[in-house]
Scaffold this active site. Structure first.
Site, PDB file in Angstrom:
ATOM      1  N   PRO A 245      69.135   6.380  -7.099  1.00  0.00           N
ATOM      2  CA  PRO A 245      69.583   7.781  -7.120  1.00  0.00           C
ATOM      3  C   PRO A 245      70.299   8.111  -8.425  1.00  0.00           C
ATOM      4  O   PRO A 245      71.002   7.271  -8.975  1.00  0.00           O
ATOM      5  CB  PRO A 245      70.566   7.856  -5.952  1.00  0.00           C
ATOM      6  CG  PRO A 245      70.280   6.689  -5.103  1.00  0.00           C
ATOM      7  CD  PRO A 245      69.685   5.641  -5.957  1.00  0.00           C
ATOM      8  N   GLY A 246      70.077   9.296  -8.905  1.00  0.00           N
ATOM      9  CA  GLY A 246      70.816   9.755 -10.080  1.00  0.00           C
ATOM     10  C   GLY A 246      70.277   9.276 -11.409  1.00  0.00           C
ATOM     11  O   GLY A 246      70.887   9.480 -12.439  1.00  0.00           O
ATOM     12  N   GLY A 248      67.584  10.324 -12.805  1.00  0.00           N
ATOM     13  CA  GLY A 248      66.909  11.391 -13.523  1.00  0.00           C
ATOM     14  C   GLY A 248      65.471  11.628 -13.108  1.00  0.00           C
ATOM     15  O   GLY A 248      64.686  12.179 -13.880  1.00  0.00           O
ATOM     16  N   LYS A 249      65.106  11.254 -11.888  1.00  0.00           N
ATOM     17  CA  LYS A 249      63.728  11.450 -11.459  1.00  0.00           C
ATOM     18  C   LYS A 249      63.400  12.929 -11.315  1.00  0.00           C
ATOM     19  O   LYS A 249      62.381  13.404 -11.808  1.00  0.00           O
ATOM     20  CB  LYS A 249      63.495  10.725 -10.121  1.00  0.00           C
ATOM     21  CG  LYS A 249      63.728   9.235 -10.200  1.00  0.00           C
ATOM     22  CD  LYS A 249      63.440   8.533  -8.895  1.00  0.00           C
ATOM     23  CE  LYS A 249      64.423   8.870  -7.800  1.00  0.00           C
ATOM     24  NZ  LYS A 249      65.789   8.408  -8.048  1.00  0.00           N
ATOM     25  N   THR A 250      64.288  13.652 -10.654  1.00  0.00           N
ATOM     26  CA  THR A 250      64.078  15.082 -10.489  1.00  0.00           C
ATOM     27  C   THR A 250      64.068  15.765 -11.846  1.00  0.00           C
ATOM     28  O   THR A 250      63.251  16.654 -12.115  1.00  0.00           O
ATOM     29  CB  THR A 250      65.197  15.676  -9.628  1.00  0.00           C
ATOM     30  OG1 THR A 250      65.421  14.819  -8.525  1.00  0.00           O
ATOM     31  CG2 THR A 250      64.840  17.048  -9.133  1.00  0.00           C
ATOM     32  N   GLU A 468      96.387  -8.177  -6.727  1.00  0.00           N
ATOM     33  CA  GLU A 468      95.611  -7.758  -7.910  1.00  0.00           C
ATOM     34  C   GLU A 468      95.760  -8.768  -9.045  1.00  0.00           C
ATOM     35  O   GLU A 468      94.798  -9.072  -9.750  1.00  0.00           O
ATOM     36  CB  GLU A 468      96.049  -6.368  -8.380  1.00  0.00           C
ATOM     37  CG  GLU A 468      95.794  -5.246  -7.373  1.00  0.00           C
ATOM     38  CD  GLU A 468      94.343  -5.157  -6.926  1.00  0.00           C
ATOM     39  OE1 GLU A 468      93.435  -5.536  -7.686  1.00  0.00           O
ATOM     40  OE2 GLU A 468      94.111  -4.721  -5.783  1.00  0.00           O
ATOM     41  N   HIS A 471      93.340 -11.579  -8.485  1.00  0.00           N
ATOM     42  CA  HIS A 471      91.981 -11.261  -8.960  1.00  0.00           C
ATOM     43  C   HIS A 471      91.905 -11.420 -10.471  1.00  0.00           C
ATOM     44  O   HIS A 471      90.993 -12.055 -11.007  1.00  0.00           O
ATOM     45  CB  HIS A 471      91.627  -9.801  -8.643  1.00  0.00           C
ATOM     46  CG  HIS A 471      91.278  -9.541  -7.212  1.00  0.00           C
ATOM     47  ND1 HIS A 471      90.361 -10.281  -6.522  1.00  0.00           N
ATOM     48  CD2 HIS A 471      91.711  -8.585  -6.352  1.00  0.00           C
ATOM     49  CE1 HIS A 471      90.247  -9.805  -5.291  1.00  0.00           C
ATOM     50  NE2 HIS A 471      91.068  -8.769  -5.161  1.00  0.00           N
ATOM     51  N   ASP A 542      87.216  -7.224  -0.115  1.00  0.00           N
ATOM     52  CA  ASP A 542      86.887  -8.450  -0.848  1.00  0.00           C
ATOM     53  C   ASP A 542      86.072  -9.376   0.034  1.00  0.00           C
ATOM     54  O   ASP A 542      85.054  -9.927  -0.378  1.00  0.00           O
ATOM     55  CB  ASP A 542      88.164  -9.200  -1.252  1.00  0.00           C
ATOM     56  CG  ASP A 542      89.005  -8.397  -2.222  1.00  0.00           C
ATOM     57  OD1 ASP A 542      88.437  -7.538  -2.902  1.00  0.00           O
ATOM     58  OD2 ASP A 542      90.229  -8.635  -2.276  1.00  0.00           O
TER      59      ASP A 542
HETATM   60  P1  ADP Z   1      67.425  11.598  -9.074  1.00  0.00           P
HETATM   61  O1  ADP Z   1      66.414  12.636  -8.763  1.00  0.00           O
HETATM   62  O2  ADP Z   1      66.842  10.391  -9.735  1.00  0.00           O
HETATM   63  O3  ADP Z   1      68.304  11.228  -7.937  1.00  0.00           O
HETATM   64  P2  ADP Z   1      68.452  13.616 -10.811  1.00  0.00           P
HETATM   65  O4  ADP Z   1      67.257  13.863 -11.602  1.00  0.00           O
HETATM   66  O5  ADP Z   1      68.745  14.593  -9.737  1.00  0.00           O
HETATM   67  O6  ADP Z   1      68.415  12.179 -10.182  1.00  0.00           O
HETATM   68  O7  ADP Z   1      69.691  13.469 -11.778  1.00  0.00           O
HETATM   69  C1  ADP Z   1      70.903  14.089 -11.531  1.00  0.00           C
HETATM   70  C2  ADP Z   1      71.565  14.501 -12.801  1.00  0.00           C
HETATM   71  O8  ADP Z   1      71.891  13.382 -13.602  1.00  0.00           O
HETATM   72  C3  ADP Z   1      70.698  15.361 -13.670  1.00  0.00           C
HETATM   73  O9  ADP Z   1      70.817  16.689 -13.331  1.00  0.00           O
HETATM   74  C4  ADP Z   1      71.233  15.095 -15.064  1.00  0.00           C
HETATM   75  O10 ADP Z   1      72.315  15.944 -15.334  1.00  0.00           O
HETATM   76  C5  ADP Z   1      71.749  13.688 -14.990  1.00  0.00           C
HETATM   77  N1  ADP Z   1      70.826  12.722 -15.579  1.00  0.00           N
HETATM   78  C6  ADP Z   1      70.237  11.701 -14.944  1.00  0.00           C
HETATM   79  N2  ADP Z   1      69.466  10.987 -15.788  1.00  0.00           N
HETATM   80  C7  ADP Z   1      69.532  11.578 -16.981  1.00  0.00           C
HETATM   81  C8  ADP Z   1      68.944  11.321 -18.248  1.00  0.00           C
HETATM   82  N3  ADP Z   1      68.114  10.298 -18.461  1.00  0.00           N
HETATM   83  N4  ADP Z   1      69.245  12.151 -19.254  1.00  0.00           N
HETATM   84  C9  ADP Z   1      70.071  13.189 -19.057  1.00  0.00           C
HETATM   85  N5  ADP Z   1      70.650  13.482 -17.901  1.00  0.00           N
HETATM   86  C10 ADP Z   1      70.405  12.697 -16.855  1.00  0.00           C
HETATM   87 ZN    ZN Z   2      91.180  -7.482  -3.616  1.00  0.00          ZN
END
Ligand code: ADP
Ligand code: ZN
Length: 665
Positions: A245-246, A248-250, A468, A471, A542
């Site tokens: 997730p996150g 940048g697939k979308t 802490e 650790h 932990d």
């Molecule tokens: P996914 O669909 O993989 O869960 P998103 O495409 O929704 O992730 O990414 C969420 C946000 O993260 C995007 O709107 C963008 O702002 C940022 N982001 C993620 N990957 C990149 C990238 N390679 N370059 C620039 N921004 C990115």
């Molecule tokens: Zn701890």
């Protein structure tokens, strides 16, 4: 994270092209109807009761005085009594002499509740025998159909049922009235086309060069299909973007639409799924029909695992036929259109392993594009993209260092850090965003907000400090553990204290590294044991981490001698190990034994390391209590530099994967 809203400012008016104007059906009409029915009922009953009701004595008196002209028994329920016109002039009939609206009242004038027909019969017979003249009073029987009342008796339950049904429909399809009922089988895809410009291009996507190369080909085909078809080439029908997730697939899918300038249908896998049988399949059909009408076009299905999960797997949890039907329809549609119709399907998932194999067959999603978490170079590039809108950056901000400080961050996390840094700077009323703001933002993204106001008793604080410090000490003194960046006893989010490490970025982890990490994670509890002679509940997370790690070493990575080179991991996701274990009871016992042995050995090792360095541990804990936050430099001061090169300086952090990201400047 798949948030289209964030990317495109034009997403507010999405869908304007995909839906016909709806029949404007308003809930207020129904309210009005109900109100009218109720008012009608009220009026009706008051009309009925406008005939004055009399009791038995009054009735008998009327009969005895021979005032009555006719008695009409209605529905065997009550009697309507009409008074002789000449007797109406009597004083006691003054109230019924005239109609309420004026004019003489022809009757019936009174209403008498007869109780039951038998009762009335005896009453009349008594009257007859006592006053024979009353025999001349005409008695009629009448059955009256109460049309209005009967109708109401039908209408109200039906109306209620309709209301309940409408309410459920609205609830399920979320928002919008009426239209939802008629559109339930329509696809819920949002359409982005000429009118709703997609402003994202490949420049907005940092790094991910390999993925971009593959996707540029798709863009090229959509722009000039002839070039390919002339050579007899077939373009893949679909590409699957796989990554956490996150990453940048979308964003990538949007960029394709932005670059190719073709209509872009965007929806999530869960949009197909509805409670009703057949809805998912009909939505798939509708989606493809719309896309073909607008071809060339792109369909983007986010989180396709919601429908594309392997079929026939979920029997244990109750088979979801509806989902299977939807998937089958999707497969049929993908087979159905020719490779050159100009509709390309992109789908995103973070679990390619659980997808139905049929989806991945050639001719469907035959291209799989893997999108990893960004490496050092990638993170730097993403930082640069997201720093662009931040207009007032301080000189102190070092992109290189930030990228090094954020291993394991996804693109979305980095975007979040940049935004958070600006917010923090603004909150401090600063003119520009500085390095500390970014550091605070990183901490916050990792651990949640600092809770400086949380009151902690001094005794507890001492426990947390030793925990802490434990650790920090163990991880500093073991060669393969990740060196510390920062340790704090300021409560933050859920945790009471935290230590930040700088993990090496590596593709392969050795068993020494895993063991040292387990030791470091146990270091907190070991320090408590050593200093106070007892342990606390503060080590829950932990212990959880350690237990998972130990089981993974033995059952997944094959790192245990007694179990041997076996892995009970199933990457296809076809089997459900939550219910049946892939090994015998005997093996299960050995696994449990080995896990216990491994963790106990690590704990003893942590205790040993701490005992050998008790003086330094005390010093660290004391300093932590005093300053609340300590950095690498403090550890260097207490323990001296770590003797192992390459792992303790962030500057010397090595990256194994060469990457040739072009940095947009
Ligand atoms: P996914 O669909 O993989 O869960 P998103 O495409 O929704 O992730 O990414 C969420 C946000 O993260 C995007 O709107 C963008 O702002 C940022 N982001 C993620 N990957 C990149 C990238 N390679 N370059 C620039 N921004 C990115
Ligand atoms: Zn701890």
């Amino acid at each position: 994270m798949s948030d289209q809203q964030k990317i495109s400012p034009s997403s507010n008016n999405q869908g304007s092209g995909s839906r016909k104007p709806r029949f404007n059906f308003n809930l207020y009409w129904i309210y009005a109807l109900i109100a009218i029915i109720f008012i009608g009922m009220q009026l009706y009953s008051s009309f009925r009761s406008s005939i004055k009701e009399i009791n038995k004595n009054e009735f008998i008196a009327m009969m005895r005085e021979l005032d009555v002209q006719t008695i009409t028994i209605v529905n065997n329920e009550y009697a309507e009594i009409t008074i002789l016109p000449d007797r109406l002039s009597k004083e006691k009939y003054a109230s019924v002499r005239e109609k309420s609206l004026g004019g003489e009242n022809p009757g019936p004038h009174f209403r008498y509740n007869i109780g039951s027909p038998q009762l009335f019969d005896t009453e009349i017979k008594d009257l007859w025998s006592e006053y024979p003249e009353t025999r001349n009073v005409e008695i009629r029987n009448e059955t009256r159909k109460n049309l209005f009342g009967d109708l109401l008796g039908w209408l109200i339950p039906i109306g209620l049922m309709v209301l309940v049904w409408i309410f459920i429909m609205r609830r399920m399809s979320g928002g919008g009235f009426g239209g939802q009922i008629f559109n339930i089988g329509k696809s819920k895809a949002k359409l982005f086309d000429k009118d709703t410009h997609v402003l994202v291009t490949f420049d907005n996507v940092a790094g991910l060069d390999e993925a971009k190369v593959e996707l540029k080909e798709i863009v090229d085909f959509l722009k000039s299909p002839k070039k390919y078809t002339d050579l007899g080439a077939k373009i893949p029908k679909g590409a699957l973007l796989v990554g956490s997730p996150g990453t940048g697939k979308t964003l990538l899918a949007k960029a394709i639409a932005g670059e190719a300038k073709v209509p872009f249908f965007s929806l999530s896998g869960s949009d197909f799924v509805e409670m009703f049988v057949g809805v998912g399949a009909s939505r798939v059909r509708d989606l493809f029909r719309q896309a073909k009408e607008k071809a060339p076009a792109i369909i983007f299905i986010d989180e396709i695992d919601a429908i594309g999960r392997a079929r026939g797997r979920s029997v244990a949890q109750g088979a979801n036929d509806e989902r299977e039907n939807t998937l089958n329809q999707l497969l049929t549609e993908m087979d159905g259109f020719e490779a050159n119709t100009g509709v390309i399907i992109l789908a995103a998932t973070n679990r390619a392993d659980i997808l139905d194999k049929a989806l991945l067959r050639p001719g469907r999603f035959d291209r799989q594009i893997y999108i990893d978490l960004p490496d050092l170079v990638g993170r730097k590039a993403i930082f640069k993209v997201h720093m662009k809108p931040l207009t007032r950056l301080d000189q102190s901000v070092d992109v290189e260092l930030l990228a090094k400080q954020t291993p394991g961050f996804s693109g979305a996390d980095i975007a979040n850090v940049c935004n958070e840094a600006a917010l923090i700077a603004a909150r401090k009323n600063k003119q520009s965003i500085s390095r500390e703001d970014f550091n605070d933002a990183i901490d916050r993204v990792i651990g949640g907000l600092e809770k400086k106001s949380k009151v902690i008793a001094p005794k507890e604080k001492r426990t947390i400090a030793y925990h802490e410090a434990g650790h920090a000490t163990v991880s500093w003194l073991l060669e393969h553990a990740s060196p510390l960046v920062k340790v704090t006893i300021i409560p933050r989010g859920q945790s009471l204290g935290a230590a930040w490490y700088l993990p090496e970025e590596r593709q392969i982890t050795t068993s020494e590294q895993l063991i040292d990490e387990i030791c470091a994670a146990l270091g907190g509890r070991a320090a408590e044991q050593l200093e106070f002679g007892k342990v606390s509940t503060g080590a829950l997370s932990d212990l959880e981490k350690v237990t998972k790690q130990a089981y993974a070493m033995i059952t997944v990575y094959g790192l245990n001698e007694r179990i041997g080179n076996l892995s009970y991991y199933d990457s296809t996701g076809q089997s459900d190990y939550a219910i049946t274990k892939p090994y015998s009871e005997k093996t299960a016992e050995i696994i449990d034994e080995e896990v216990k042995k491994l963790i106990e050995a690590c704990y003893q090792r942590s205790l040993q390391v701490l005992a050998d360095n008790k003086g330094k541990l005390d010093k660290l804990a004391a300093r932590l209590l005093e300053r609340e936050i300590l950095y690498r430099e403090d550890l260097v001061e207490i323990f001296g530099e770590r003797p192992w090169p390459n792992s303790d300086h962030p500057e010397t952090l090595t990256e194994d994967k060469p990457s040739s990201a072009t940095l947009p400047e």
